[in-house]
Design a protein around this motif. Structure first.
Motif, PDB file in Angstrom:
ATOM      1  N   GLY A   1       0.783  -1.232   0.000  1.00 37.90           N
ATOM      2  CA  GLY A   1       0.000   0.000   0.000  1.00 37.90           C
ATOM      3  C   GLY A   1       0.810   1.274   0.000  1.00 37.90           C
ATOM      4  O   GLY A   1       0.298   2.333  -0.405  1.00 37.90           O
ATOM      5  N   TRP A   2       2.087   1.209   0.417  1.00 38.93           N
ATOM      6  CA  TRP A   2       2.862   2.441   0.538  1.00 38.93           C
ATOM      7  C   TRP A   2       4.229   2.341  -0.151  1.00 38.93           C
ATOM      8  O   TRP A   2       4.617   3.266  -0.850  1.00 38.93           O
TER       9      TRP A   2
ATOM     10  N   GLU B   1       0.686   3.779  -9.099  1.00 39.01           N
ATOM     11  CA  GLU B   1       1.650   4.714  -8.529  1.00 39.01           C
ATOM     12  C   GLU B   1       1.079   5.465  -7.334  1.00 39.01           C
ATOM     13  O   GLU B   1       1.743   6.356  -6.789  1.00 39.01           O
ATOM     14  N   LEU B   2      -0.131   5.115  -6.920  1.00 37.29           N
ATOM     15  CA  LEU B   2      -0.800   5.810  -5.818  1.00 37.29           C
ATOM     16  C   LEU B   2      -0.838   4.923  -4.579  1.00 37.29           C
ATOM     17  O   LEU B   2      -1.136   3.723  -4.671  1.00 37.29           O
ATOM     18  N   THR B   3      -0.538   5.488  -3.429  1.00 42.32           N
ATOM     19  CA  THR B   3      -0.668   4.758  -2.174  1.00 42.32           C
ATOM     20  C   THR B   3      -2.139   4.513  -1.886  1.00 42.32           C
ATOM     21  O   THR B   3      -3.020   5.086  -2.534  1.00 42.32           O
ATOM     22  N   PHE B   4      -2.422   3.660  -0.911  1.00 48.89           N
ATOM     23  CA  PHE B   4      -3.818   3.366  -0.595  1.00 48.89           C
ATOM     24  C   PHE B   4      -4.633   4.617  -0.291  1.00 48.89           C
ATOM     25  O   PHE B   4      -5.736   4.790  -0.828  1.00 48.89           O
ATOM     26  N   PRO B   5      -4.159   5.544   0.568  1.00 48.67           N
ATOM     27  CA  PRO B   5      -4.940   6.771   0.802  1.00 48.67           C
ATOM     28  C   PRO B   5      -5.094   7.623  -0.452  1.00 48.67           C
ATOM     29  O   PRO B   5      -6.174   8.183  -0.694  1.00 48.67           O
ATOM     30  N   GLU B   6      -4.044   7.723  -1.259  1.00 47.67           N
ATOM     31  CA  GLU B   6      -4.126   8.506  -2.492  1.00 47.67           C
ATOM     32  C   GLU B   6      -5.081   7.864  -3.485  1.00 47.67           C
ATOM     33  O   GLU B   6      -5.824   8.570  -4.188  1.00 47.67           O
ATOM     34  N   LEU B   7      -5.080   6.537  -3.536  1.00 50.34           N
ATOM     35  CA  LEU B   7      -5.982   5.835  -4.447  1.00 50.34           C
ATOM     36  C   LEU B   7      -7.431   6.044  -4.047  1.00 50.34           C
ATOM     37  O   LEU B   7      -8.303   6.257  -4.905  1.00 50.34           O
TER      38      LEU B   7
ATOM     39  N   ALA C   1     -13.962  28.271  -5.154  1.00 47.21           N
ATOM     40  CA  ALA C   1     -13.923  27.104  -4.258  1.00 47.21           C
ATOM     41  C   ALA C   1     -14.471  25.888  -4.992  1.00 47.21           C
ATOM     42  O   ALA C   1     -15.680  25.795  -5.241  1.00 47.21           O
ATOM     43  N   ILE C   2     -13.596  24.970  -5.360  1.00 48.09           N
ATOM     44  CA  ILE C   2     -13.973  23.751  -6.065  1.00 48.09           C
ATOM     45  C   ILE C   2     -13.302  22.559  -5.384  1.00 48.09           C
ATOM     46  O   ILE C   2     -12.425  22.718  -4.531  1.00 48.09           O
ATOM     47  N   ASN C   3     -13.726  21.365  -5.762  1.00 49.03           N
ATOM     48  CA  ASN C   3     -13.188  20.155  -5.135  1.00 49.03           C
ATOM     49  C   ASN C   3     -11.783  19.820  -5.619  1.00 49.03           C
ATOM     50  O   ASN C   3     -10.981  19.256  -4.886  1.00 49.03           O
ATOM     51  N   THR C   4     -11.475  20.130  -6.860  1.00 47.54           N
ATOM     52  CA  THR C   4     -10.203  19.750  -7.465  1.00 47.54           C
ATOM     53  C   THR C   4      -9.055  20.560  -6.876  1.00 47.54           C
ATOM     54  O   THR C   4      -9.106  21.785  -6.827  1.00 47.54           O
ATOM     55  N   THR C   5      -8.020  19.864  -6.438  1.00 44.21           N
ATOM     56  CA  THR C   5      -6.818  20.481  -5.884  1.00 44.21           C
ATOM     57  C   THR C   5      -5.619  20.149  -6.783  1.00 44.21           C
ATOM     58  O   THR C   5      -5.708  19.253  -7.633  1.00 44.21           O
ATOM     59  N   PRO C   6      -4.491  20.840  -6.615  1.00 42.75           N
ATOM     60  CA  PRO C   6      -3.304  20.502  -7.410  1.00 42.75           C
ATOM     61  C   PRO C   6      -2.881  19.044  -7.267  1.00 42.75           C
ATOM     62  O   PRO C   6      -2.455  18.416  -8.244  1.00 42.75           O
ATOM     63  N   LYS C   7      -3.004  18.507  -6.059  1.00 38.31           N
ATOM     64  CA  LYS C   7      -2.641  17.112  -5.847  1.00 38.31           C
ATOM     65  C   LYS C   7      -3.506  16.185  -6.693  1.00 38.31           C
ATOM     66  O   LYS C   7      -3.015  15.224  -7.297  1.00 38.31           O
ATOM     67  N   MET C   8      -4.818  16.488  -6.758  1.00 38.13           N
ATOM     68  CA  MET C   8      -5.710  15.667  -7.573  1.00 38.13           C
ATOM     69  C   MET C   8      -5.375  15.793  -9.058  1.00 38.13           C
ATOM     70  O   MET C   8      -5.435  14.806  -9.799  1.00 38.13           O
TER      71      MET C   8
END
Length: 367
Positions: free
Chosen positions: A123-124, A255-261, A238-245
């Motif tokens: 997962g990580w 390539e995504l960890t469990f929390p990121e996935l 104010a929207i849901n999409t962030t730079p990380k997303m």
């Protein structure tokens, strides 16, 4: 007596662990050699330094280990118990008042420990290594390019809100050419609002987008669509999409960890996308580490209950069990897509089925 049993436990574990390590090492070397032979010309053409190649394969190993560990555990349990059986060591242990279940105990506890450890590993550790490996392949093997900037990105922020971004720089957290459109509903989409901004940046403190040189159009929903336009030097969005997303949307899910996935799947679902397949795969990743323990429920009794079964028969049995296991996982995921069961149940059902089968197999063995 307890001291003798403890020594026997360590003796059994030592043989299992050495076999597991040898199996994983051998399979890893095989994977690396095959991959190196396939890509050696690319490495030479791009004059890739040997240290960089070594670092690439160091980050390639976690994905290999993730895939081969259940096979290594199955083979190792077969070989370990088969060796004890053919050399009459099982008979000697039983003569010392140890039942076959008691002999199996340290092996099964080791399998549980590996499953618990691989949960964190899968997962990580593996996603972070895959991220490096993918960036390396883009840079040195010509498979795309390292993405630190995005161009012409289309995002469905919610079922009734779309985003179009012409250019975004992830390092500076700003970009140019943002368009946001809001609609009345999914079923009857009629535009209600549109925002166009020449420049934008992300405020990580307030978790909002700051727009400059913006135009806001609000539409009146009557027989004629009449926009009311406002010219705004600065504006907060104010929207849901962030730079990380935004960056996660550009990466492969491995390539995504469990929390990121989970965050990626939730964001896709908020945008109105059908994410049932992704959720089944997500829960399947959670359930996969338990395969290390489950396969041992088949391997240990098989070799321990049959004397002198033969190396060829043990390997064949391992391959059949592994094939059936993988086939059931794939079939379960496919059936889960067509059914109404919870994604977690659809993903874990094959593991539960083999767990029950392994327990039955364990109980049937003659002690």
């Amino acid at each position: 007596m307890s001291r003798i049993i403890k020594k026997l436990d360590l003796y059994i574990l030592r043989h299992l662990v050495s076999t597991v390590l040898f199996s994983i090492l051998g399979l890893c070397v095989l994977f690396v050699v095959v991959h190196l032979l396939e890509n050696l010309d690319n490495f030479l053409d791009r004059k890739t330094p040997p240290k960089v190649i070594a670092l690439f394969y160091l980050n390639y190993l976690p994905e290999i280990v993730k895939l081969i560990t259940p096979i290594a555990m199955l083979l190792s349990s077969l070989f370990t118990m088969g060796r004890f059986s053919t050399q009459n060591e099982l008979t000697a242990m039983k003569a010392g008042s140890m039942s076959l279940y008691r002999i199996m105990l340290p092996l099964l506890l080791f399998g549980m420990s590996i499953s618990a450890g691989q949960f964190y590993f899968d997962g990580w550790v593996v996603p972070k290594a895959n991220r490096f490996k993918s960036d390396f392949e883009r840079k040195y093997l010509g498979k795309g390019r390292v993405e630190t900037s995005l161009y012409n990105v289309y995002v469905r922020d919610t079922p009734t809100r779309n985003l179009v971004i012409r250019y975004y720089d992830d390092q500076a957290k700003n970009g140019t050419g943002l368009t946001m459109e809001e609609y009345s509903s999914e079923q009857v989409p009629r535009i209600l609002r549109r925002v166009d901004a020449a420049n934008f940046t992300f405020d990580s403190v307030k978790n909002v987008w700051q727009l400059t040189n913006a135009f806001e159009h609000r539409f009146q929903m009557d027989f004629q669509v009449r926009p009311v336009t406002s010219i705004l030097p600065t504006m907060t969005l104010a929207i849901n999409t962030t730079p990380k997303m935004l960056m996660q949307f550009q990466r492969n899910t491995n390539e995504l960890t469990f929390p990121e996935l989970k965050e990626y799947i939730d964001a896709s679902e908020r945008g109105g996308k059908d994410v049932r397949q992704q959720r089944i795969a997500y829960w399947g990743e959670y359930a996969l580490p338990f395969a290390n323990f489950i396969v041992m429920l088949f391997g240990i009794p098989f070799s321990g209950g049959q004397r002198k079964a033969g190396l060829a028969l043990e390997i064949s049995s391992a391959m059949v069990i592994a094939f059936l296991y993988v086939a059931c996982i794939r079939i379960g995921q496919t059936l889960g897509l067509a059914g109404d069961v919870h994604p977690a149940l659809a993903a874990s059902a094959p593991h539960i089925l083999f767990l029950v089968g392994g327990c039955v197999n364990l109980l049937r063995v003659r002690t």
